[in-house]
Design a protein around this motif. Structure first.
Motif, PDB file in Angstrom:
ATOM      1  N   LEU A  60       0.992  -1.099  -0.017  1.00  0.00           N
ATOM      2  CA  LEU A  60       0.126   0.046   0.043  1.00  0.00           C
ATOM      3  C   LEU A  60       0.799   1.351   0.118  1.00  0.00           C
ATOM      4  O   LEU A  60       0.404   2.319  -0.623  1.00  0.00           O
ATOM      5  N   MET A  61       1.953   1.074   0.675  1.00  0.00           N
ATOM      6  CA  MET A  61       2.814   2.504   0.867  1.00  0.00           C
ATOM      7  C   MET A  61       3.488   2.802  -0.289  1.00  0.00           C
ATOM      8  O   MET A  61       3.679   3.758  -0.898  1.00  0.00           O
ATOM      9  N   GLN A  62       4.115   1.568  -1.020  1.00  0.00           N
ATOM     10  CA  GLN A  62       4.628   1.769  -2.396  1.00  0.00           C
ATOM     11  C   GLN A  62       3.839   2.214  -3.387  1.00  0.00           C
ATOM     12  O   GLN A  62       4.153   3.026  -4.116  1.00  0.00           O
ATOM     13  N   ALA A  63       2.399   1.607  -3.237  1.00  0.00           N
ATOM     14  CA  ALA A  63       1.401   2.426  -4.578  1.00  0.00           C
ATOM     15  C   ALA A  63       1.458   3.698  -4.109  1.00  0.00           C
ATOM     16  O   ALA A  63       1.180   4.336  -5.368  1.00  0.00           O
ATOM     17  N   ALA A  64       1.237   4.210  -2.924  1.00  0.00           N
ATOM     18  CA  ALA A  64       1.089   5.797  -2.632  1.00  0.00           C
ATOM     19  C   ALA A  64       2.312   6.573  -3.062  1.00  0.00           C
ATOM     20  O   ALA A  64       2.160   7.542  -3.456  1.00  0.00           O
ATOM     21  N   LEU A  65       3.303   6.021  -2.952  1.00  0.00           N
ATOM     22  CA  LEU A  65       4.546   6.895  -3.170  1.00  0.00           C
ATOM     23  C   LEU A  65       5.067   6.563  -4.735  1.00  0.00           C
ATOM     24  O   LEU A  65       5.494   7.753  -5.184  1.00  0.00           O
ATOM     25  N   ARG A 124       1.468  28.176 -15.260  1.00  0.00           N
ATOM     26  CA  ARG A 124       2.915  27.246 -15.434  1.00  0.00           C
ATOM     27  C   ARG A 124       2.984  26.120 -14.423  1.00  0.00           C
ATOM     28  O   ARG A 124       2.770  26.571 -13.148  1.00  0.00           O
ATOM     29  N   LEU A 125       2.714  24.926 -14.774  1.00  0.00           N
ATOM     30  CA  LEU A 125       2.626  23.635 -13.839  1.00  0.00           C
ATOM     31  C   LEU A 125       4.032  23.493 -13.536  1.00  0.00           C
ATOM     32  O   LEU A 125       4.924  23.421 -14.414  1.00  0.00           O
ATOM     33  N   ARG A 126       4.264  23.081 -12.198  1.00  0.00           N
ATOM     34  CA  ARG A 126       5.551  22.450 -11.754  1.00  0.00           C
ATOM     35  C   ARG A 126       5.237  21.195 -11.161  1.00  0.00           C
ATOM     36  O   ARG A 126       4.479  21.049 -10.315  1.00  0.00           O
ATOM     37  N   VAL A 127       6.071  20.400 -11.215  1.00  0.00           N
ATOM     38  CA  VAL A 127       6.080  19.080 -10.473  1.00  0.00           C
ATOM     39  C   VAL A 127       6.423  19.266  -9.151  1.00  0.00           C
ATOM     40  O   VAL A 127       7.462  19.993  -8.615  1.00  0.00           O
ATOM     41  N   PRO A 128       5.791  18.869  -8.121  1.00  0.00           N
ATOM     42  CA  PRO A 128       6.131  19.123  -6.551  1.00  0.00           C
ATOM     43  C   PRO A 128       7.734  18.995  -6.413  1.00  0.00           C
ATOM     44  O   PRO A 128       7.910  17.671  -6.669  1.00  0.00           O
ATOM     45  N   ARG A 141       7.184  14.205  -0.774  1.00  0.00           N
ATOM     46  CA  ARG A 141       6.438  13.236  -0.306  1.00  0.00           C
ATOM     47  C   ARG A 141       5.034  13.364   0.218  1.00  0.00           C
ATOM     48  O   ARG A 141       4.167  12.744  -0.010  1.00  0.00           O
ATOM     49  N   HIS A 142       5.152  14.474   1.008  1.00  0.00           N
ATOM     50  CA  HIS A 142       3.819  14.809   1.732  1.00  0.00           C
ATOM     51  C   HIS A 142       2.775  15.267   0.531  1.00  0.00           C
ATOM     52  O   HIS A 142       1.431  14.783   0.672  1.00  0.00           O
ATOM     53  N   LEU A 143       2.952  15.867  -0.247  1.00  0.00           N
ATOM     54  CA  LEU A 143       2.048  16.274  -1.403  1.00  0.00           C
ATOM     55  C   LEU A 143       1.809  14.851  -2.240  1.00  0.00           C
ATOM     56  O   LEU A 143       0.377  14.695  -2.608  1.00  0.00           O
ATOM     57  N   ARG A 144       2.632  14.192  -2.569  1.00  0.00           N
ATOM     58  CA  ARG A 144       2.515  12.817  -3.193  1.00  0.00           C
ATOM     59  C   ARG A 144       1.320  12.053  -2.838  1.00  0.00           C
ATOM     60  O   ARG A 144       0.575  11.572  -3.229  1.00  0.00           O
ATOM     61  N   ASP A 202       2.817  11.516   9.679  1.00  0.00           N
ATOM     62  CA  ASP A 202       2.228  12.944   9.816  1.00  0.00           C
ATOM     63  C   ASP A 202       2.446  13.112  11.369  1.00  0.00           C
ATOM     64  O   ASP A 202       2.315  12.229  12.164  1.00  0.00           O
ATOM     65  N   VAL A 203       2.854  14.605  11.509  1.00  0.00           N
ATOM     66  CA  VAL A 203       3.183  14.893  12.936  1.00  0.00           C
ATOM     67  C   VAL A 203       2.110  14.813  13.924  1.00  0.00           C
ATOM     68  O   VAL A 203       2.271  14.232  15.177  1.00  0.00           O
ATOM     69  N   SER A 204       0.672  15.092  13.458  1.00  0.00           N
ATOM     70  CA  SER A 204      -0.324  15.093  14.435  1.00  0.00           C
ATOM     71  C   SER A 204      -0.635  13.521  14.673  1.00  0.00           C
ATOM     72  O   SER A 204      -0.866  13.024  15.909  1.00  0.00           O
TER      73      SER A 204
END
Length: 850
Positions: A67-72, A152-156, A169-172, A356-358
């Motif tokens: 699941l983590m690898q799919a998300a990242l 203009r679009l930018r990749v995060p 990673r946070h945005l991805r 996530d910090v929270s």
């Protein structure tokens, strides 16, 4: 196994960590899961339950990794909107699919793209775009608005430095594939409204209406705090108020977390129990306590929806609901398993929540409460209900509850202290006192009042207005107290980032200390007798093991700190680090005997509220255990070099500040000058006529500019003039030179070549971030560098570093390193040998000084 869910949670966390650290082959994961299932089947057939349990854990680890690898690293859609990223603007059409995030000076919209216009043809586009609009926006966009914009679009991307926040990673993990920003919000065209999910649209409409009602019946900043507690929009709170919460360690009160939802659950539980207890019919027909707990689930779920049902809110709700379920079915003695179950559910839905910090703070705080608080409570004498008058019994009862509240607060603070230091590098010295004051007012009173406000808003505007005024009064009192506490100069301190071993040692120390207190409390109670007159059971646990463990942890922390201090002071090398600050420049020089020099502070022009010093430079310095800087140098007063310096001057111990007379007399420098005066930092103006300085055995030469290169005119100076008046430094240690030329152009380079001064250097920062007009061939030939570092932003509009400059560097035999591709670049030299290390790669082979 007494608590079977705890090892399963550990396996799940291990799988997430492995997948986040390593890119595993796609074919390996399903194969590993199949093997685990076969082993599980075999163990179950042979009735080897313990082996089966561990196999289930392995299966959870593999599943979590998948699941983590799919998300990242999941394969992007062929129509992914990120394929339109590039230097040219693109017209994008899509729907606002998340609640807009507003700050005092901008609005962030998450737009689910539908199509994009390229070469006069509309093409399908998929994925989320984070669109930032500079306020004031002409209209308030809401969820479900279908928009068209051209940007203009930018990749995060992230700033790739040790200790930095991984925004990429946070945005991805949120599914955001591209970013865009517009200074003119009117460039956004609203095509139609109501394009989102109808239920979500009605919910967002209710949220927006409630927010406007609060804003109409309360003044700032009370209204922003109230809506933050109810709706979760903490970014709208004024920056100075947020800073006061941060300085006092009370930010958790205004963020929707397990603390807030737990208070709501408790409030409605007691409210329902009191109401049900008044009915004899209910008392005879139902058990009141479980019924009240079941009814309290409804307002918790309703509040979760009204708060936006974002991932952070859902995490808090799942944790609270899990505890409520445990109490409902009579499993309150197994709360560690309940907590593990809540964590497993959250990580199964959102594996990225682990980072996530929270999430971390919430669960660690609860674990600390469960473990530490009961043992601290052993030292709080229970009041005897049979002794004294009713008034004295009530008074003792109040004192006992107050002491328990102090124990709970202390337990939560101690448990979260390492994580707070790790993520925020800040420790509040008055957090205990501030929480004891603020939690009763803002937590126990204001939060239930705000919840009732939601109900009143549905049925009665008049009652809702009264409740809003009452909540605003409580918030105003709280903010007044908060401001007084935060104004204390020692309210909070910044600390270096603790490493894993330090954090582990602290937690082992905490556990050993708390268990020692428990043993001492047991010994203290050995001579006491119970109600029947018999001695209470013997307590034979030895104090020695816990004391030895605690002492070993303290010794380890002291020795490790001493080792780092001595290592820095006896390094014997010059380390030059070009910090990745995007399209800017900031260079840290660590001298052989521990002195530190920061040359420029990075920054970005036109980016609102983004403080490069606070969000990029400082985290790197804290990660490197740096709280003191001997000299800060400013080459010239452009924002991409000066923007991050104010935060450094305010929050680090700085001894001297070097710059040119031209810079010191510029209007852009005035805010910095005020900081220097306020902090008592020595200002030194230098030029090519200044004598060289030797610090820690390193000779520092000033090659440019002349004492005053021009008289400042009344009109605004030319941008290029400031570049060419950059301070140029040359550092020499034994046979190795380091050249830091600022943003000079080819004209100044020619002057330096003709000056006849020794400008040779084995290491050089590329002039003007690697611009085409800088780094001319005669200049490079005079320097003869072996290593050239270009400090530039990823996909910057200027094309830095320019291919022509890179080719010229290679012509003279120099290796080129780029912060936009390698992150922070560190060159280490002892005066003879040179080593290069980049943040995004392994250590590169060392070169030999000329």
């Amino acid at each position: 196994m007494k608590r079977p869910l705890l090892p399963l949670l550990a396996f799940q966390i291990a799988g997430i960590l492995i997948a986040s650290r390593f890119l595993l082959p796609d074919a390996l994961m399903p194969a590993a899961l199949a093997v685990v299932l076969l082993f599980l089947l075999a163990f179950r057939i042979r009735r080897r339950n313990r082996a089966a349990t561990w196999t289930v854990g392995a299966g959870m680890a593999v599943t979590a990794a998948i699941l983590m690898q799919a998300a990242l690293h999941g394969a992007p859609s062929p129509d992914a909107v990120s394929r339109f990223a590039g230097p040219d603007p693109v017209t994008v059409q899509g729907t606002v699919c998340e609640h807009p995030q507003r700050t005092p000076d901008r609005t962030d919209l998450t737009v689910c793209a539908a199509q994009a216009l390229r070469k006069e043809n509309w093409e399908p586009a998929a994925g989320k775009v984070l669109l930032s609009l500079k306020d004031p926006a002409p209209r308030g966009y809401v969820y479900g608005d279908h928009l068209r914009f051209r940007a203009r679009l930018r990749v995060p991307s992230s700033f790739h430095n040790p200790g930095g926040f991984d925004a990429e990673r946070h945005l991805r993990l949120q599914g955001i594939l591209a970013r865009a920003s517009l200074k003119d919000p009117s460039a956004v065209v609203l095509i139609r409204k109501g394009a989102g999910n109808p239920f979500r649209a009605k919910l967002e409409s209710f949220r927006e209406g409630l927010k406007q009602f609060i804003y109409a019946h309360a003044s700032t900043p009370e209204r922003e705090v109230i809506q933050s507690v109810i709706l979760g929009d903490a970014k709208e709170i004024p920056e100075n108020v947020s800073e006061n919460f941060n300085r006092t360690g009370t930010s958790h009160i205004i963020a929707i977390s397990g603390f807030n939802i737990g208070i709501i659950a408790a409030f409605f539980f007691f409210l329902f129990r009191a109401a049900l207890s008044r009915s004899e019919t209910v008392l005879l027909a139902f058990p009141v306590r479980p019924l009240a707990m079941a009814l309290a689930v409804v307002p918790v779920l309703a509040f979760t929806l009204i708060a936006g049902a974002g991932m952070s809110v859902l995490r808090a709700a799942i944790m609270v609901l899990a505890f409520m379920a445990a109490l409902l079915i009579g499993r309150e003695r197994d709360l560690y398993n309940v907590l593990a179950l809540a964590a497993m559910l959250i990580l199964a839905v959102s594996p990225g929540s682990l980072f996530d910090v929270s999430f971390q703070l919430s669960f660690v705080a609860v674990v600390s409460l469960l473990f530490v608080t009961p043992r601290l409570a052993l030292w709080i004498p229970r009041p005897d209900p049979a002794k004294g008058s009713p008034v004295s019994r009530r008074f003792r009862g109040v004192l006992y509850q107050a002491a328990l509240f102090v124990a709970v607060t202390l337990a939560a603070m101690l448990g979260t202290l390492p994580l707070v230091a790790f993520h925020f590098n800040r420790v509040s010295l008055i957090a205990m006192a501030a929480n004891l004051l603020m939690v009763p007012i803002l937590g126990l009173l204001a939060i239930p009042l705000c919840t009732l406000l939601i109900l009143a808003y549905i049925f009665s505007d008049g009652l809702a207005a009264v409740l809003t005024s009452a909540a605003a009064l409580l918030v105003k009192v709280s903010l007044t107290l908060l401001s007084s506490l935060a104004s204390l100069p020692w309210a909070s301190i910044y600390v270096p980032t603790p490493d894993f071993l330090q954090m582990a040692a602290f937690y082992v120390l905490l556990v050993a200390s708390v268990l020692s207190l428990e043993v001492l409390a047991e010994r203290r109670g050995q001579g006491q007798r119970d109600a029947s007159g018999q001695r209470e059971g013997p307590h034979n646990r030895s104090l020695a093991p816990f004391a030895w463990i605690a002492g070993a942890c303290v010794l380890f922390l002291v020795l490790q700190g001493s080792y780092h201090l001595l290592t820095d002071r006896r390094a014997g090398t010059l380390r030059v680090t070009a910090i990745d600050v995007g399209q800017g420049s900031a260079t840290l020089l660590r001298l052989p005997h521990g002195s530190r020099i920061l040359v420029d502070g990075g920054g970005a022009q036109g980016v609102s509220r983004f403080d490069t010093g606070k969000q990029v430079l400082a985290p790197y310095l804290w990660h490197e255990r740096i709280l003191r800087i001997d000299v800060v140098v400013l080459s010239h007063p452009h924002p991409d070099h000066m923007g991050g310096i104010p935060f450094i001057l305010e929050n680090f111990r700085v001894r001297e500040f070097w710059t040119t007379a031209e810079t010191a007399s510029s209007p852009e420098f005035l805010p910095v000058r005020r900081l220097l005066d306020a902090r008592g930092i020595v200002l030194r103006t230098v030029s090519d006529a200044s004598e060289a300085t030797t610090l820690d055995g390193v000779r520092i030469e000033f090659l440019h500019p002349p004492p005053l290169i021009r008289e400042r005119a009344t009109e605004e100076p030319d941008y290029g003039d400031a570049n060419d008046s950059s301070l140029v430094l040359r550092l020499v240690i034994d046979k190795v030179g380091v050249l830091i030329p600022g943003d000079i152009s080819g004209r100044v380079e020619e002057e330096l070549v003709r000056s006849g001064r020794d400008i040779s250097a084995a290491v050089m920062l590329a002039p003007h971030h690697g611009a085409r007009s800088s780094g001319t061939l005669p200049f490079l030939q005079s320097i003869a560098p072996k290593v050239v570092i270009a400090s530039a932003g990823r996909d910057n509009l200027f094309g830095h570093p320019h291919p022509a400059l890179i080719e010229r560097c290679r012509t003279v035999g120099a290796a080129v390193y780029r912060t936009d591709r390698s992150g922070a670049v560190t060159v280490t030299t002892d005066g003879r040998n040179i080593g290069v290390e980049t943040f995004l790669k392994e250590t590169l082979p060392a070169g030999r000084a000329p």
